[in-house]
Design an enzyme around this catalytic site. Structure first.
Site, PDB file in Angstrom:
ATOM      1  N   ASP A 156       0.849  -1.196   0.000  1.00  0.00           N
ATOM      2  CA  ASP A 156       0.000   0.000   0.000  1.00  0.00           C
ATOM      3  C   ASP A 156       0.883   1.244   0.000  1.00  0.00           C
ATOM      4  O   ASP A 156       1.133   1.864   1.039  1.00  0.00           O
ATOM      5  CB  ASP A 156      -0.952  -0.012   1.193  1.00  0.00           C
ATOM      6  CG  ASP A 156      -2.120   0.938   0.970  1.00  0.00           C
ATOM      7  OD1 ASP A 156      -2.153   1.624  -0.075  1.00  0.00           O
ATOM      8  OD2 ASP A 156      -2.997   0.992   1.841  1.00  0.00           O
ATOM      9  N   CYS A 184       0.408   4.681   2.036  1.00  0.00           N
ATOM     10  CA  CYS A 184      -0.636   4.576   3.030  1.00  0.00           C
ATOM     11  C   CYS A 184      -0.293   5.690   4.010  1.00  0.00           C
ATOM     12  O   CYS A 184       0.872   5.901   4.324  1.00  0.00           O
ATOM     13  CB  CYS A 184      -0.551   3.209   3.696  1.00  0.00           C
ATOM     14  SG  CYS A 184      -1.930   2.887   4.753  1.00  0.00           S
ATOM     15  N   LYS A 190     -15.886   2.677   9.089  1.00  0.00           N
ATOM     16  CA  LYS A 190     -14.928   1.596   8.901  1.00  0.00           C
ATOM     17  C   LYS A 190     -15.187   0.838   7.605  1.00  0.00           C
ATOM     18  O   LYS A 190     -16.309   0.472   7.311  1.00  0.00           O
ATOM     19  CB  LYS A 190     -15.103   0.651  10.097  1.00  0.00           C
ATOM     20  CG  LYS A 190     -13.967  -0.199  10.354  1.00  0.00           C
ATOM     21  CD  LYS A 190     -13.353   0.016  11.731  1.00  0.00           C
ATOM     22  CE  LYS A 190     -11.902  -0.287  11.699  1.00  0.00           C
ATOM     23  NZ  LYS A 190     -10.998   0.748  11.649  1.00  0.00           N
ATOM     24  N   GLU A 248     -12.518   9.019  11.105  1.00  0.00           N
ATOM     25  CA  GLU A 248     -12.965   9.157  12.479  1.00  0.00           C
ATOM     26  C   GLU A 248     -13.240  10.610  12.855  1.00  0.00           C
ATOM     27  O   GLU A 248     -12.492  11.500  12.467  1.00  0.00           O
ATOM     28  CB  GLU A 248     -11.861   8.600  13.397  1.00  0.00           C
ATOM     29  CG  GLU A 248     -12.367   7.982  14.671  1.00  0.00           C
ATOM     30  CD  GLU A 248     -11.301   7.089  15.328  1.00  0.00           C
ATOM     31  OE1 GLU A 248     -11.465   5.867  15.319  1.00  0.00           O
ATOM     32  OE2 GLU A 248     -10.305   7.652  15.842  1.00  0.00           O
ATOM     33  N   SER A 258      -6.264   2.340  17.557  1.00  0.00           N
ATOM     34  CA  SER A 258      -7.411   1.505  17.227  1.00  0.00           C
ATOM     35  C   SER A 258      -8.670   2.357  17.351  1.00  0.00           C
ATOM     36  O   SER A 258      -8.647   3.440  17.928  1.00  0.00           O
ATOM     37  CB  SER A 258      -7.496   0.321  18.173  1.00  0.00           C
ATOM     38  OG  SER A 258      -8.065   0.753  19.390  1.00  0.00           O
ATOM     39  N   SER A 289      -6.146   8.246  19.075  1.00  0.00           N
ATOM     40  CA  SER A 289      -5.024   8.456  18.171  1.00  0.00           C
ATOM     41  C   SER A 289      -4.195   9.628  18.698  1.00  0.00           C
ATOM     42  O   SER A 289      -4.565  10.251  19.687  1.00  0.00           O
ATOM     43  CB  SER A 289      -5.564   8.783  16.776  1.00  0.00           C
ATOM     44  OG  SER A 289      -6.355   7.716  16.323  1.00  0.00           O
ATOM     45  N   HIS A 330      -7.406   7.462   7.539  1.00  0.00           N
ATOM     46  CA  HIS A 330      -6.270   6.600   7.231  1.00  0.00           C
ATOM     47  C   HIS A 330      -6.590   5.816   5.968  1.00  0.00           C
ATOM     48  O   HIS A 330      -7.559   5.060   5.936  1.00  0.00           O
ATOM     49  CB  HIS A 330      -6.072   5.616   8.405  1.00  0.00           C
ATOM     50  CG  HIS A 330      -5.014   4.580   8.178  1.00  0.00           C
ATOM     51  ND1 HIS A 330      -5.108   3.300   8.677  1.00  0.00           N
ATOM     52  CD2 HIS A 330      -3.829   4.630   7.536  1.00  0.00           C
ATOM     53  CE1 HIS A 330      -4.029   2.609   8.345  1.00  0.00           C
ATOM     54  NE2 HIS A 330      -3.236   3.400   7.646  1.00  0.00           N
ATOM     55  N   HIS A 378       3.988   4.409  13.478  1.00  0.00           N
ATOM     56  CA  HIS A 378       2.871   4.786  12.612  1.00  0.00           C
ATOM     57  C   HIS A 378       1.512   4.356  13.150  1.00  0.00           C
ATOM     58  O   HIS A 378       0.486   4.710  12.604  1.00  0.00           O
ATOM     59  CB  HIS A 378       3.068   4.243  11.204  1.00  0.00           C
ATOM     60  CG  HIS A 378       2.597   2.828  11.007  1.00  0.00           C
ATOM     61  ND1 HIS A 378       3.029   1.785  11.782  1.00  0.00           N
ATOM     62  CD2 HIS A 378       1.725   2.298  10.115  1.00  0.00           C
ATOM     63  CE1 HIS A 378       2.440   0.677  11.370  1.00  0.00           C
ATOM     64  NE2 HIS A 378       1.647   0.954  10.365  1.00  0.00           N
TER      65      HIS A 378
END
Lengths: 479, 141
Positions: free
Chosen positions: A91, A94, A478, A202, A378, A383, A232, A402
């Site tokens: 990815d 990312c 999600k 989020e 999570s 975060s 993300h 990360h």
């Protein structure tokens, strides 16, 4: 493994045949102790790659990957070193993007469901989702050369978003002639989509007690009880195909043409200045740009959703982008090493760039404080917004962790958690979740991940980054 | 002999499966079903209304299986197709001729799970067993 200090452990270069430099693992005794053993093997394997400088590094959230460990950082001499798709990951680019608002928890809580449901609709997530930007193949090839610049020029964002993006959202040297048709076909409909797995969007709360450095928090645009939006995602199927295509090319020539021993097929590499190396470098840059464009388009959609719910312009809502930072890249950067100024190819696989105060690549309004570093935890635990440090420039080629890193496999998480029950439970704790599937939700349960606070604490004590604020989840979309 | 099963202890962040087959053709079919089960909850809900032909050749069986699974990942992104039935033949010259039966992803009908990014070479194995053939594959998700 030798202890260098309380937050750094070293595997000497005698550990494995062919190691050119030692491997260094950053983290507390507890964190390093919990890492699976393959992390150390993989970090040691990276240390055998030609042209590696100083050491093969692993960040505190390290876990085993393919070829490189996730959390792996390695710099290679520009002239004598190699480039490896396994040091970037499938990815490509990312990364994380964080957006501020002028809204407070009080403003948003009454509308949190409406807002989240709308975000779920406007930012497609999950397997097989298509974005709203409809392009033909030639237009798509333009996007991958121009990145977020293309988006802003086409009305999907503000000029200032680019300043607040790593590489200004467009890395030079992206050449779409190095991209296969298959890669284009895979990515064509995916601009503006989140993806799945650990990718998310989020709505977060800046709780006063969670501001750890009020001066920098203010400079980055945060205030107490503010609402921010974090997401993300990466370069989607396009980046995955670029990585797959070039990994195969490298495997075909690595041993036969360049006499580099293959220890692990995922550690395939070629000399940086070889044709294959340069082709991948240009193609990977297209992956970087696709991902910047993807996150730019998603930001545009987020602003539209907020405008719709709060019945006013995104400008009035103060929805400036705080920053966008990648955690899967390989980039040419300059460092002072052994008294010399050297150009090095720094691979970061699951590691965030963390440039310290004064660096020329940090936007001028942040430069004094260090680069904003965005770390996703999570969906249950929160975060972080951090700042880059001077020390990281010496310790880790300007890199830090990360994320929190999984500790439980997806299958295990599904057997431990019931998605439906988890959603209810989270809601009772004030976190509203919209997910594509309950099974997918269960896989991402907070308990399946390492403790983010411990990881961030170790990164901070190791000197790799500095804590600015912890951000708590209020709602989550999600994939 | 199970067609396939997801296994623990090989990868934490991604998905590993072990697939079996009495011959190579059956092994390839079961590997394709394993891959599809990573992305779709109930394969029975995938109607077989579309037919796609895949023909590939490689230098060995491992590479052939890798490329075949990659092709299915490609079709999932490029054509939004998933498949629940495969008719295929793998020959001794490392060639595969397959017809895949499936349909377009439809979120109203299919519960989609996690998105496969790539077939990795990490611990990739295709071996001959007493019962036939067995493959171990890790999919990056």
């Amino acid at each position: 493994m030798k202890k260098v200090n309380d937050y750094c452990y070293e595997i000497s270069k005698d550990y494995k045949e062919g190691m050119l430099v030692p491997a260094r693992i950053y983290g507390s005794k507890e964190i390093v102790g919990q890492m699976d053993k393959s992390v150390f093997e993989q970090a040691a394997n990276v240390a055998t790659l030609p042209g590696i400088v100083d050491a093969s590094l692993c960040m505190p959230d390290g876990h085993s990957g393919y070829g490189f460990p996730i959390g792996g950082v390695a710099a290679f001499d520009e002239l004598e070193g190699v480039i490896s798709p396994g040091g970037v990951g499938f990815d490509i680019n990312c990364g994380m993007r964080l957006v501020r608002t002028n809204l407070t928890v009080k403003d948003v809580m009454p509308k949190i469901r409406e807002l989240t449901d709308l975000l779920y609709k406007t930012v497609p997530a999950g397997v097989g989702s298509s974005g709203f930007v409809k392009l033909n193949k030639n237009e798509f090839r333009k996007v991958i050369e121009e990145g977020a610049d293309w988006c802003v020029n086409n009305g999907y964002g503000w000029k200032e978003d680019l300043i607040n993006t790593e590489e200004n959202g467009r890395i030079d040297g992206a050449d779409s002639a190095k991209i296969s048709n298959r890669a284009v076909e895979r990515g064509l409909n995916q601009i503006g989509t989140l993806g799945s797995g650990n990718h998310y969007l989020e709505i977060q709360w800046v709780r006063g007690a969670n501001i750890m450095d009020s001066e920098i928090a203010k400079a980055y645009g945060l205030f107490e009880n503010q609402i921010v939006v974090m997401f993300h995602c990466g370069s989607r199927g396009f980046g995955h195909q670029v990585a797959t295509d070039h990994l195969q090319t490298f495997l075909n020539v690595m041993e036969s043409k360049y006499k580099i021993k293959i220890r692990d097929r995922e550690l395939a590499c070629a000399p940086f200045h070889s044709k294959e190396g340069q082709d991948y470098f240009s193609a990977m840059k297209c992956g970087l740009n696709m991902s910047f464009a993807n996150r730019q388009t998603i930001l545009h959609r987020i602003r539209q959703a907020f405008e719709n719910v709060f019945k006013t312009d995104a400008e009035n809502l103060g929805m400036s982008q705080i920053y966008d930072v990648a955690h899967n890249t390989a980039k040419l950067e300059e460092y002072e090493f052994d008294g010399q100024r050297r150009k090095l190819l720094v691979h970061r696989k699951g590691a965030t760039r963390s440039f310290g105060p004064g660096h020329k690549d940090i936007p001028i309004h942040y430069r004094k404080y260090g680069q904003p570093v965005i770390i996703g935890g999570s969906m249950e635990t929160g975060s972080y917004l951090l700042s880059g440090t001077e020390a990281s420039m010496k310790l880790s080629w300007g890199s830090t962790a990360h994320g929190s890193g999984r500790k439980m496999s997806r299958t295990q998480a599904k057997s431990m958690y019931d998605g439906k029950a988890l959603q209810k439970d989270m809601e009772s704790r004030g976190i509203y979740v919209k997910a594509v599937s309950y099974a997918g939700l269960a896989e991402e349960a907070g308990g399946a991940y390492k403790d983010i606070d411990e990881v961030i604490d170790a990164a901070s004590k190791a000197g790799l980054s500095h804590k600015v604020a912890k951000l708590l989840p209020l709602a989550n979309v999600k994939g | 002999m199970k067609k396939f099963e997801f296994v623990e202890g090989i990868t934490v962040a991604d998905v590993a499966f072990v697939a079996n087959g009495k011959d190579l053709s059956e092994l390839f079919i079961n590997s394709a079903l394993a891959l599809t089960s990573i992305m779709v909850e109930d394969l029975k809900k995938i109607e077989q209304s579309k037919k796609i032909k895949i023909s590939l050749s490689a230098s060995n069986n491992e590479q052939l299986l890798h490329d075949f699974l990659e092709e299915l990942i490609f079709l999932k992104d490029a054509k939004l197709l998933v498949f629940s039935k495969f008719e295929l033949k793998v020959n001794e010259k490392f060639e595969i001729n397959a017809i895949c039966f499936g349909e377009k992803i439809n979120n109203e009908k299919h519960t989609m799970l996690v998105d496969p990014k790539a077939v990795t070479w990490h611990k990739f194995k295709l071996v001959k067993t007493n019962e036939g053939y067995q493959a171990t594959v890790i999919i990056d998700v």
